[in-house]
Design an enzyme around this catalytic site. Structure first.
Site, PDB file in Angstrom:
ATOM      1  N   ASP A  15     -10.683  -4.962  -4.132  1.00  0.00           N
ATOM      2  CA  ASP A  15     -11.825  -4.107  -3.804  1.00  0.00           C
ATOM      3  C   ASP A  15     -11.594  -3.319  -2.519  1.00  0.00           C
ATOM      4  O   ASP A  15     -12.403  -2.463  -2.167  1.00  0.00           O
ATOM      5  CB  ASP A  15     -13.106  -4.941  -3.692  1.00  0.00           C
ATOM      6  CG  ASP A  15     -13.058  -5.888  -2.508  1.00  0.00           C
ATOM      7  OD1 ASP A  15     -13.992  -5.868  -1.689  1.00  0.00           O
ATOM      8  OD2 ASP A  15     -12.067  -6.638  -2.397  1.00  0.00           O
ATOM      9  N   PHE A  39      -5.725  -6.011  -8.939  1.00  0.00           N
ATOM     10  CA  PHE A  39      -7.072  -5.499  -8.693  1.00  0.00           C
ATOM     11  C   PHE A  39      -7.580  -5.966  -7.347  1.00  0.00           C
ATOM     12  O   PHE A  39      -7.631  -7.171  -7.078  1.00  0.00           O
ATOM     13  CB  PHE A  39      -8.038  -6.002  -9.769  1.00  0.00           C
ATOM     14  CG  PHE A  39      -7.684  -5.548 -11.158  1.00  0.00           C
ATOM     15  CD1 PHE A  39      -7.085  -6.428 -12.052  1.00  0.00           C
ATOM     16  CD2 PHE A  39      -7.944  -4.252 -11.569  1.00  0.00           C
ATOM     17  CE1 PHE A  39      -6.762  -6.012 -13.335  1.00  0.00           C
ATOM     18  CE2 PHE A  39      -7.622  -3.831 -12.853  1.00  0.00           C
ATOM     19  CZ  PHE A  39      -7.028  -4.712 -13.734  1.00  0.00           C
ATOM     20  N   PHE A  92      -5.316 -10.713  -9.367  1.00  0.00           N
ATOM     21  CA  PHE A  92      -6.683 -10.399  -8.958  1.00  0.00           C
ATOM     22  C   PHE A  92      -6.897 -10.794  -7.512  1.00  0.00           C
ATOM     23  O   PHE A  92      -6.464 -11.874  -7.083  1.00  0.00           O
ATOM     24  CB  PHE A  92      -7.697 -11.206  -9.773  1.00  0.00           C
ATOM     25  CG  PHE A  92      -7.652 -10.988 -11.246  1.00  0.00           C
ATOM     26  CD1 PHE A  92      -6.795 -11.750 -12.032  1.00  0.00           C
ATOM     27  CD2 PHE A  92      -8.472 -10.067 -11.855  1.00  0.00           C
ATOM     28  CE1 PHE A  92      -6.762 -11.571 -13.409  1.00  0.00           C
ATOM     29  CE2 PHE A  92      -8.451  -9.889 -13.234  1.00  0.00           C
ATOM     30  CZ  PHE A  92      -7.593 -10.643 -14.005  1.00  0.00           C
ATOM     31  N   ASP A  93      -7.637  -9.979  -6.808  1.00  0.00           N
ATOM     32  CA  ASP A  93      -8.167 -10.400  -5.527  1.00  0.00           C
ATOM     33  C   ASP A  93      -9.354 -11.313  -5.852  1.00  0.00           C
ATOM     34  O   ASP A  93      -9.862 -11.310  -6.971  1.00  0.00           O
ATOM     35  CB  ASP A  93      -8.622  -9.154  -4.749  1.00  0.00           C
ATOM     36  CG  ASP A  93      -9.340  -9.508  -3.460  1.00  0.00           C
ATOM     37  OD1 ASP A  93     -10.259  -8.774  -3.085  1.00  0.00           O
ATOM     38  OD2 ASP A  93      -8.980 -10.533  -2.830  1.00  0.00           O
ATOM     39  N   GLY A  94      -9.800 -12.089  -4.878  1.00  0.00           N
ATOM     40  CA  GLY A  94     -10.892 -13.008  -5.142  1.00  0.00           C
ATOM     41  C   GLY A  94     -12.260 -12.381  -4.892  1.00  0.00           C
ATOM     42  O   GLY A  94     -12.987 -12.037  -5.823  1.00  0.00           O
TER      43      GLY A  94
END
Lengths: 263, 510
Positions: free
Chosen positions: B480, B478, B361-363
């Site tokens: 954004d 993932f 995951f991205d943060g």
């Protein structure tokens, strides 16, 4: 005594090819509540269905003015109380300009025979017992669904939305007569034929297949069975036990038809 | 190579489960192995309670009495690997079937019988290791015990000993005897299909047909010739299964986790439930069912909506994640509170583990809200750092994927509860541009306050994510920002775009 009265306001359809759909008076009218001005009954649950049926017929005739494969609506009384109120029923129907072709005044004991005599291919009611009784005697039947957008007098005409499933529980309960097995298939075949008159994206009739339980194998088989009957469904849902209420509220079918698939 | 394999790997090596790409024929035999002629393939036995993180390879500390005994007996004394990380035996056997490997353990110990209960077994090839399913294991005080193992990496090992009768064979000389002993392969197969779990209990993952499978050709037909022709094409090719798409390895990994969960908790419904959701018309139904059958996927729930939006009932079925090729639909899902991401076709896909699900995951704007990103975009990096410093102790707000990480963590805890922490088939990663020394602190504090942990947190301080992801090899990543998604994809990582937050206003539209 059973009698059939033609609705003179409506053009009668070719008995041979038409699909006769019977709707109970109690499903169509809110009895006892009279519209003050005209002295007729208010419309109830089945009104959107009638509108949708009308839309299908209109679209069929638009494509082919000589089309004989149309949906023919029969309004039937299923209890003696309504049976006696024939004139009020007729006048209410005419007042609302409903596309009902025939009236049939029957009682609890005689209505199933009337259905059979009038070659009814689909019987719709809001009464579960009536649906069960009719099914057992071989008339394909279904419960009418309550609509979310409640107004019984909605101006916008929706497409006719049919939900096909196999409700195995009720199937087990009802002991069907030997001849009755074919009736659901005959109805489905006709439905499929009507659907075929329209293209994929532009149809006033929408058929959904919902497999409530069982595996995808089951689903594949049902799709193939329907295809062999000439029914191509528009959408299919295999729920594998997930609750069907959310789907029901999105799809908003007019009725849910138990296909009684026989393996 | 050779016996140095284990030592050089160190603790991190045990975590890496690479895919086995070999057709080696090997068997492992105690006592007869020659160090010099050891082939690279070997089997490692790790004793229970051996903690990869804590036990230093060179410390010499070993868990379990039996290990030392075995080492003494084995005659393989020259390598210091043995007994430290477990037992490793290796040897050549050209006669052995490519998919089976027989393991012989010298359990001839007069003081005690060796109990291999709870041991984990890995098959090692070069830098990769894969846990092996032991079909049967029993220790006998004398002679050799024979165990036949399947090298199918998908069969993940359970932590329990299976009690099947193992014929005591003689001391390795009579090869014939153990070659004949064929275990019933069916025992290893799953013959009965388990029932799908109820949506409220399971972690529901909805995947669209265009990301689970490759449907580019069909898409082209649709775009060029219209819907009727497209459907006709689909029906015509009904018996041709689609090829796997970008979400396929991820779904396969989910199923692997399910197998492990079912072994440990046979009655539980806390599993992954994969639902196929497509806007396709039901005409494609049979082809999709045939494809699912062909790839042997465990998908029993699906919706082919014929064009209408499924988001309503996806929400009602408490969908935890929705993957689609269509950004619009993903945005719709996000607005309804469902974690969703857009996936893309890519020609380059590096191999990933078949035994451990890895999710990265991205943060910001994925696990956390985009509040910090807004500062960065509006006022620049310095202001961003200042803001983060000032707000270090204030938790970040949650982002769309917090819930999904929670769902994964909940399943991870089920493995930990059964002593499977080391061998957990779910691994989570945070891969963020924040830096460890400064802005990363706030991220960690927030996660901790939420009671969430990721297994590895990588603070890149602005460095490109692609190379790091290539090392991790997650099944899905993932982010954004399309910039990072594309960067990851260039290096073969399956990356999904989360169209959430302020970054969407600045990115170029695809």
């Amino acid at each position: 005594m059973v009698s059939v009265v033609l609705n003179t306001d409506v053009k009668q359809e070719d008995a041979g090819n038409a699909v006769v759909v019977a709707v109970t008076s109690r499903a169509l009218f809110e009895s006892g509540l009279e519209d003050d001005d005209a002295g007729v009954w208010k419309l109830s649950l089945a009104f959107p269905l009638l509108q949708a049926v009308q839309k299908v017929n209109d679209c069929l005739l638009e494509k082919n003015p000589a089309e004989s494969l149309l949906l023919d609506v029969l309004l039937i009384t299923t209890d003696s109380q309504h049976q006696k109120l024939s004139s009020l029923l007729i006048s209410s129907t005419k007042h609302h300009g409903l596309g009902v072709g025939k009236f049939c005044f029957a009682s609890e004991e005689t209505f199933v025979d009337s259905l059979l005599e009038n070659n009814v291919q689909l019987f719709l009611s809001t009464n579960k017992d009536e649906v069960q009784t009719a099914s057992q005697k071989g008339v394909p039947s279904a419960m009418l669904e309550a609509r979310k957008k409640d107004s019984s007098v909605s101006c916008q005409r929706e497409d006719l939305r049919v939900w096909l499933d196999e409700d195995l529980i009720s199937l087990r309960d009802s002991a069907s007569e030997p001849g009755s097995r074919h009736s659901p298939q005959r109805f489905l075949a006709k439905l499929g034929e009507i659907r075929q008159r329209f293209s994929v994206s532009d149809s006033p009739l929408w058929i959904s297949l919902v497999i409530l339980h069982g595996s995808r194998e089951n689903c594949g088989k049902r799709l193939k069975t329907l295809r062999s009957l000439g029914v191509s469904v528009d959408d299919v849902y295999c729920l594998a036990g997930a609750p069907s209420e959310p789907l029901l509220s999105v799809l908003q079918p007019h009725f849910r038809f138990n296909c009684c698939f026989m393996d | 190579m050779g016996q140095r394999v284990l030592r050089e790997g160190g603790p991190a090596w045990w975590k890496q489960m690479g895919r086995l790409q070999h057709t080696c024929r090997t068997w492992v035999h105690a006592g007869a192995a020659q160090e010099e002629s050891c082939v690279e393939q070997r089997v490692a036995f790790v004793p229970p309670g051996w903690d990869a993180e804590r036990n230093n390879p060179d410390s010499g500390r070993v868990a379990g009495e039996g290990v030392r005994n075995l080492r003494k007996r084995s005659g393989l004394c020259s390598s210091s690997d043995f007994g430290r990380r477990g037992l490793v035996y290796a040897g050549p056997d050209p006669a052995c079937d490519t998919h089976h490997c027989s393991v012989f353990i010298d359990a001839a110990d007069d003081s005690s019988s060796v109990c291999l209960f709870g041991w984990r077994v890995f098959f090692v090839l070069g830098e990769h290791s894969v846990p092996i399913h032991l079909s049967g294991l029993s220790a006998q005080p004398e002679g050799l015990s024979m165990v036949k193992m399947s090298l199918d990496p998908v069969q993940v090992m359970s932590g329990q000993v299976q009690d099947i009768k193992v014929p005591p064979s003689s001391n390795g000389e009579s090869r014939g005897s153990w070659e004949e002993k064929e275990f019933d392969q069916k025992q290893l197969d799953q013959t009965t299909k388990p029932k799908p779990p109820k949506p409220e209990n399971a972690v529901t993952i909805a995947v669209s047909s265009r990301v689970l499978f490759r449907t580019e050709r069909e898409q082209k037909v649709y775009e060029q010739k219209g819907v009727e022709e497209y459907l006709r094409y689909q029906v015509e090719h009904e018996n041709e299964p689609f090829a796997p798409g970008p979400a396929f390895p991820f779904v396969k990994a989910l199923e692997t986790v399910n197998i492990r969960l079912r072994e440990l908790y046979p009655q539980s419904e806390e599993l992954f439930d994969i639902v196929l959701v497509t806007y396709n018309h039901a005409h494609v139904g049979i082809r999709l069912i045939n494809t699912i059958n062909h790839h042997n996927l465990f998908i029993e729930r699906f919706c082919m909506t014929g064009g209408s939006s499924p988001i309503g009932y996806l929400k009602a079925w408490q969908t935890n994640l929705y993957l689609s090729a269509d950004a619009e639909k993903v945005r719709e899902a996000l607005s309804e509170g469902i974690a969703a991401a857009t996936m893309f076709m890519s020609d380059k896909m590096t191999t990933v583990s078949e035994s451990q699900l890895r999710v990265a995951f991205d943060g910001d704007a994925v696990l956390f809200s985009d509040e910090s990103e807004r500062i960065f975009k509006a006022h620049g990096l310095d202001k961003f750092f200042e803001h983060e410093r000032e707000n270090e102790d204030r938790l970040l707000d949650h982002g769309p994927f917090k819930g999904f990480l929670e769902a994964l963590a909940k399943l991870q805890k089920k493995f930990y509860a059964k002593g499977q922490r080391l061998n957990c088939p779910i691994r989570t990663y945070l891969v963020t541009a924040r830096s460890a020394a400064s802005s990363g602190i706030r991220a960690l504090k927030t996660l901790r306050a939420w009671g969430l942990e990721v297994d590895e947190a990588l603070f890149l301080a602005g460095a490109p994510k692609g190379p790091m992801l290539e090392k991790i090899r997650p099944h899905i990543f993932f982010d954004d920002q399309m910039f990072h998604v594309e960067g990851a994809a260039e290096m073969g990582t399956v990356a999904a775009h989360v169209p959430y937050g302020v970054a969407q206003l600045h990115s170029k539209k695809k």
